[in-house]
Structures are given as structure tokens and as C-alpha cells.
Scaffold this active site. Structure first.
Site, PDB file in Angstrom:
ATOM      1  N   ARG A 183     -10.435  -0.602  -9.936  1.00 51.63           N
ATOM      2  CA  ARG A 183      -9.914  -0.305  -8.549  1.00 51.63           C
ATOM      3  C   ARG A 183     -10.071   0.905  -8.034  1.00 51.63           C
ATOM      4  O   ARG A 183      -9.532   2.005  -9.033  1.00 51.63           O
ATOM      5  CB  ARG A 183      -8.485  -0.890  -8.537  1.00 51.63           C
ATOM      6  N   HIS A 215      -5.549   4.662   0.875  1.00 54.13           N
ATOM      7  CA  HIS A 215      -4.721   5.118  -0.474  1.00 54.13           C
ATOM      8  C   HIS A 215      -4.289   6.486   0.197  1.00 54.13           C
ATOM      9  O   HIS A 215      -4.231   7.323  -0.463  1.00 54.13           O
ATOM     10  CB  HIS A 215      -5.442   4.794  -1.642  1.00 54.13           C
ATOM     11  N   GLU A 245       1.013   0.557  -0.879  1.00 54.06           N
ATOM     12  CA  GLU A 245       2.256   0.963  -1.215  1.00 54.06           C
ATOM     13  C   GLU A 245       2.921   1.560  -0.161  1.00 54.06           C
ATOM     14  O   GLU A 245       2.930   2.803   0.640  1.00 54.06           O
ATOM     15  CB  GLU A 245       2.235   2.389  -2.151  1.00 54.06           C
ATOM     16  N   ASN A 262       2.258  -3.073  -7.534  1.00 54.39           N
ATOM     17  CA  ASN A 262       2.376  -1.714  -8.415  1.00 54.39           C
ATOM     18  C   ASN A 262       3.740  -1.984  -8.720  1.00 54.39           C
ATOM     19  O   ASN A 262       4.438  -1.789  -7.931  1.00 54.39           O
ATOM     20  CB  ASN A 262       2.167  -0.504  -7.295  1.00 54.39           C
ATOM     21  N   TYR A 307       6.316   0.027 -11.742  1.00 53.33           N
ATOM     22  CA  TYR A 307       6.512   0.820 -12.839  1.00 53.33           C
ATOM     23  C   TYR A 307       7.834   0.852 -13.744  1.00 53.33           C
ATOM     24  O   TYR A 307       7.803   1.111 -14.779  1.00 53.33           O
ATOM     25  CB  TYR A 307       6.184   2.315 -12.578  1.00 53.33           C
ATOM     26  N   GLU A 344      -1.293  -1.890 -10.201  1.00 58.63           N
ATOM     27  CA  GLU A 344      -1.049  -0.541 -10.858  1.00 58.63           C
ATOM     28  C   GLU A 344       0.377  -0.769 -11.689  1.00 58.63           C
ATOM     29  O   GLU A 344       1.129  -1.573 -11.428  1.00 58.63           O
ATOM     30  CB  GLU A 344      -0.512   0.494 -10.085  1.00 58.63           C
TER      31      GLU A 344
END
Ligand SMILES: *[C@@H]1O[C@H](CO)[C@@H](O)[C@H](O)[C@H]1NC(C)=O
Ligand SMILES: *[C@@H]1O[C@H](CO)[C@@H](O)[C@H](O)[C@H]1NC(C)=O
Ligand SMILES: *[C@@H]1O[C@H](CO)[C@@H](O)[C@H](O)[C@H]1NC(C)=O
Ligand SMILES: *[C@@H]1O[C@H](CO)[C@@H](O)[C@H](O)[C@H]1NC(C)=O
Length: 496
Positions: A99, A144, A189, A329, A331, A398
């Protein structure tokens, strides 16, 4: 002899305890393993061969100087020149996909589609060709965070014409690269882009407009996504047979207690993410919970209409069903409680929800304040997405771990993070029936981590930013991930 026996015993013991915790079912053969990067964070070549200026170029050169050590992405990992080396690393890892993102201003120096930069087209053609020649599937993000500066000067996401300009850019990408690229992701995002860029002003373009600008940004981002999806659907899909997704950044929001108000507050936080950004693309509108909440607060504050702009009926029809795949994404996780006395005059994404969030001291720390290691959070989030969006197809775009060491090659905590998150993803697939088609680790290599400059590292390859060669060195985590990809298994042995 005894010593040896003890040693063997100890080795076996530590081995099995480490492995007992992980899911031992092999990942399906067609499950995609990949790694991710983004143009501004790795490419460099910021003004080479006709590339135009974007908002990060502008910020790092003109200030305000909010980047750690005044670092810039002028050279970054120098991938503009070293993409073949990047592909060699990818090949060595054995990834199924890579990606990366296209720099809009490398392709269209002014941002507008009347002037195409041939060197920009060539760069991405060469990269894609190199990937395909090595059996690696490109996953391409169109945006991005690197808005062309001339478009920013007209308001960027706050200008309604953005939808047209982005559509033109997307169409050009489908036209030039779509015969070789099947996987498109429009925006990366929305929270980082709109809340941090147009709300509380901690990322470029540093616009401070909490509760107003950030919601307009979101609206135009949704419509621009839908524009790109419709262009693809109408003009390219039958021939190119690809998919167009959107990447949302979401933590898991865990209620801090079982009290009704805290459970409600956690759900409100989730709706502020998913109800604002994914619900419109799947169901055509913001979720009712968020609409009502922002409308109620806006009214109390004396606004004539909700600060969250409404979609017209025509827009709702245009938005609905424009999401081929959810890019996630993820985390980390936070705990959430209801605010006892919400400030009625406060405005913004982070206060309109009337919830407090924090991290438990029990959770393992990483190199970043925002990133605690909470592997079970991803399983709960995936299950929640499944239940709320009718088992929609998901790709993890991600997930990764940060440290702040100058050169940490034996990165055991990163390995632990990847392994435990992947195990929970496998659990979500096997035990909860969540439709996850792939996993993309952030990141292939250390890179320009926005306002942290080069101090915050999330790569599985180290990059020497003091060397003009930008020498890449493998970390232990790269070896670990390579083995996972080759075996499709997190334990020593897996069942099919
Ligand atoms: C960054 O650059 C600006 C402008 O040249 C300067 O004023 C500032 O002191 C620099 N900051 C650091 C941390 O070097
Ligand atoms: C909420 O209740 C469930 C089920 O009884 C329990 O497992 C969980 O620990 C409780 N959560 C909190 C934060 O108290
Ligand atoms: C460059 O080297 C210095 C001294 O060895 C080190 O402190 C610094 O972190 C390095 N800078 C980068 C960007 O790697
Ligand atoms: C430059 O980088 C490559 C690969 O990253 C490495 O093999 C080579 O030794 C480096 N050269 C120098 C002079 O550092």
C-alpha cells in the site's frame, strides 16, 4: 547434563507459553499480507522533475515550525530514487501487496487536471511495473494528507469545488494506472485529516475551526469519495474490475464501566467515527445518533442550523453504496466515560460527543503517547463493525508499533505487538465470523512521521537518515513478519 535439561526445559516452556496465547489456525490462502507507506513520508524529491508544492512542503519550509528538529520530507527515505530498493525489500518479505500513495502534486503540479506532469506519471508507472514484475499487488491511496498547495489556498476540503477537483485527479489515476491497479483507496484517515487539520489544528493545513470547519471537511471528503467511486463505476469498473475503498482511522472505545451512561458514551464515540464517515458511504447519511447530538448542541448554542452540514436527499442517494471495502487503520484502544457536566458551549468533534477518554495505566506503553498495546481492542472493534455494517468486507490498511530509539534493530516489543494483534484478528475471523480479507503493517520502513519528524519510528526496516544513501537495514520484526507471511501461521504449527 542437568543444566542442559533445565535449559531445554526452559526454552520449551517459554516457547509454549508465548505460543499458547496466539491463535493457531492458519490464515486462509487468499488472505493478503502487506505493508504500507505514504508519498510524503517516504518519497522525497519534493521539487524534482516538475513536482508542485503540497501543504506539507509548504508547512515544513514556511512554518510555523512545529516539526521536531525542523525535519522535512524533502528527501525522506528518498524513495523517489530508491523505489527499486523498496521493491527488493518487499520481495524479500514475501508480501502479497504494497500500500503506497500517489502524490497529487507530483502528478498535477497545480492540483488541477489541465496540466499533467509526465515525469510524475512515469514515476508511478515504473513503481507499479516493478511491483507487478515481482508478483506484488499494488494498493493505491489517492490522498494521504498531501493536498496541493494551490487547492489549499482556495480552501482545500472547505471548498465545495473540491469534489470536482478530486474527481478529476482520481479519473486521471484510473486512466493512467488502472489497467495495472485493482485496489484503490480514496482518502486516508478522516479524523487525522479533518479533526487535526481543520478542527484543532495540529496537522497541516493547521486550520483552527473546531465543530465547524472539521465537519465541512468531512462532508466534502465523503462527497469526493463518492465522486471517485462513481467515476470508477461508470467508466472503468467493467474493464478494470477493481475496487474503491476508503480508509478510516478508529481506536476501539471501551466503556470504563457497565453503567448505562458510560456504555452509551462509548457507543457515542464510535458513532462519531463510524457514523460520520462510514455510515454515509454505506447507508447514505450520518448516523442518527451523531446528527441528533450535534443538532441539539448547535441549537443550544444559538446556531440557526446544525454545525454538522446535512446531506441533501440527492446527495444521500449519490453516497449510498459507494464503499467496496472498508480500509481500517487501527493502532490502539481508549476507555470512555460519560461527562458528568458537559460544557454546553464547547464545540468540536472531541467535545460534541460529551464523553471523556483516557488510557489505562495497566496497558503497555510504546514510543508514542497515543499508542498503548491493547490487542483485544482490535477484535472487539472488528466484531462491532461486522454487527453494525452487515458484515461488510474489511481490509486492515494500517496497524503497527512505535519506538523512539535511534536504531533499534532487535525490536522485540514490535514483534510482540504484531503477533498479538494478528492473533486477535485471526480470532475475529474464526470465532466471530468477521470478513477480514487482509492485513497491512505500518510501515515498510522508518519514515517522516509528520510533526514528530524522524524521531518516532514505526518501520520494520531501519533507515539511516544521516546517510545520503538512506541505507535500509532489516529489523527483527521484518524477519518475524516474513515468517508469518511464508507460513500463514503465528505459532510454531498451525491447523488448516
Ligand atoms: C526551526 O527553524 C526556525 C526558522 O528558521 C527557527 O526559528 C527555529 O529556531 C528552528 N527550530 C529548531 C528546533 O531548530
Ligand atoms: C461488565 O460486565 C461484564 C459481564 O458481567 C464483565 O465481564 C465486565 O468485566 C464488566 N466491565 C466492567 C468495566 O466492569
Ligand atoms: C543522526 O545521528 C545522530 C548522532 O548519531 C543521532 O542522534 C540522530 O538521531 C540521527 N538522526 C537521524 C535523523 O537519524
Ligand atoms: C547503501 O544502501 C544499500 C542498501 O540499503 C547498502 O547495501 C549499501 O551498503 C549502502 N552504501 C553505503 C555506502 O552506505
Amino acid at each position: 547434563m542437568d543444566q542442559l535439561a533445565v535449559l531445554i526445559c526452559f526454552t520449551v516452556f517459554t516457547f509454549t507459553t508465548a505460543d499458547d496465547a496466539v491463535n493457531t489456525k492458519a490464515f486462509p490462502k487468499d488472505f493478503k499480507f502487506g505493508v504500507a507507506t505514504a508519498s510524503y513520508q517516504i518519497e522525497g524529491g519534493w521539487n524534482e522533475d516538475g513536482k508542485g508544492e503540497n501543504i506539507w512542503d509548504h508547512l515544513v519550509h514556511n512554518g510555523p515550525f512545529i516539526i521536531k528538529h525542523n525535519d522535512t520530507g524533502d528527501i525522506a527515505c528518498d524513495s523517489y530514487h530508491k523505489y527499486k530498493e523498496d521493491v527488493r525489500m518487499l520481495k524479500d518479505l514475501g508480501v502479497n501487496h504494497y500500500r503506497f500513495s500517489i502524490s497529487w502534486s507530483r502528478l498535477l503540479p497545480t492540483g488541477f487536471a489541465n496540466k499533467v506532469n509526465p515525469a510524475g506519471v512515469q514515476y508511478y508507472k515504473s513503481l507499479i511495473k516493478e511491483l507487478k514484475a515481482n508478483g506484488i499487488e499494488p494498493f493505491v491511496t489517492l490522498y494521504h494528507w498531501d493536498m496541493p498547495q494551490p487547492i489549499q489556498e482556495l480552501g482545500g476540503f472547505l471548498n465545495d469545488n473540491f469534489v470536482d477537483w478530486f474527481g478529476d485527479y482520481a479519473e486521471l489515476c484510473f486512466k493512467h494506472f488502472g489497467d495495472e491497479v485493482s485496489n484503490w483507496l480514496t482518502f486516508n484517515e478522516p479524523i487525522s485529516t479533518c479533526q487535526q487539520g481543520y478542527g484543532n489544528a495540529v496537522k497541516a493545513p493547521l486550520i483552527h475551526s473546531p465543530g465547524i470547519g472539521e465537519y465541512i471537511c468531512g462532508k466534502n471528503m465523503m462527497l469526493a469519495h463518492a465522486r471517485a467511486w462513481h467515476i470508477y463505476n461508470d467508466k472503468f469498473r467493467s474493464k478494470q474490475k477493481g475496487s474503491v475503498g476508503f480508509v478510516v482511522d478508529s481506536l476501539w472505545y471501551e466503556p470504563s464501566s457497565n453503567k448505562t451512561e458510560d456504555v452509551h458514551a462509548a457507543e457515542m464515540k464510535r458513532q462519531f467515527v463510524w457514523g460520520l464517515y462510514i455510515n454515509p458511504l454505506i447507508n447514505g447519511d450520518h448516523s442518527t445518533m451523531v446528527k441528533e447530538q450535534i443538532a441539539r448542541r448547535s441549537k443550544q448554542q444559538g446556531f440557526k442550523r446544525s454545525r454538522l452540514p446535512e446531506f441533501t436527499e440527492k446527495e444521500q442517494k449519490y453516497l449510498k453504496g459507494t464503499l467496496d471495502v472498508i480500509g481500517l487503520n487501527h493502532y490502539s484502544t481508549v476507555l470512555v466515560s460519560a461527562q458528568e457536566k458537559p460544557d454546553p458551549s464547547a464545540m468540536g468533534f472531541f467535545v460534541d460527543c460529551e464523553a471523556n477518554e483516557w488510557k489505562s495505566d495497566d496497558w503497555e506503553k510504546s514510543g508514542s503517547d497515543w499508542l498503548r498495546v491493547v490487542p483485544w481492542g482490535i477484535r472487539k472493534l472488528l466484531k462491532w463493525i461486522k454487527d453494525n455494517f452487515n458484515n461488510h468486507k474489511i481490509i486492515i490498511t494500517e496497524n503497527g508499533y512505535s519506538d523512539r530509539e535511534p536504531k533499534l534493530l532487535k525490536d522485540d516489543r514490535r514483534i510482540h505487538y504484531i503477533k498479538s494483534y494478528l492473533s486477535n484478528i485471526r480470532d475475529a475471523m474464526e470465532k466471530d465470523g468477521v470478513n477480514v480479507i487482509g492485513y497491512t503493517l505500518w510501515s515498510l520502513m522508518d519514515n517522516f512521521e509528520w510533526t514528530s519528524g524522524y524521531t518516532e519510528k514505526l518501520g520494520i526496516h531501519h533507515v539511516d537518515f544521516n546517510s545520503s544513501n538512506r541505507t535500509r537495514t532489516k529489523k527483527s520484526s521484518a524477519e518475524f513478519y516474513k515468517k508469518v507471511i511464508a507460513t500463514r501461521c503465528l505459532a510454531e504449527k498451525c491447523t488448516a
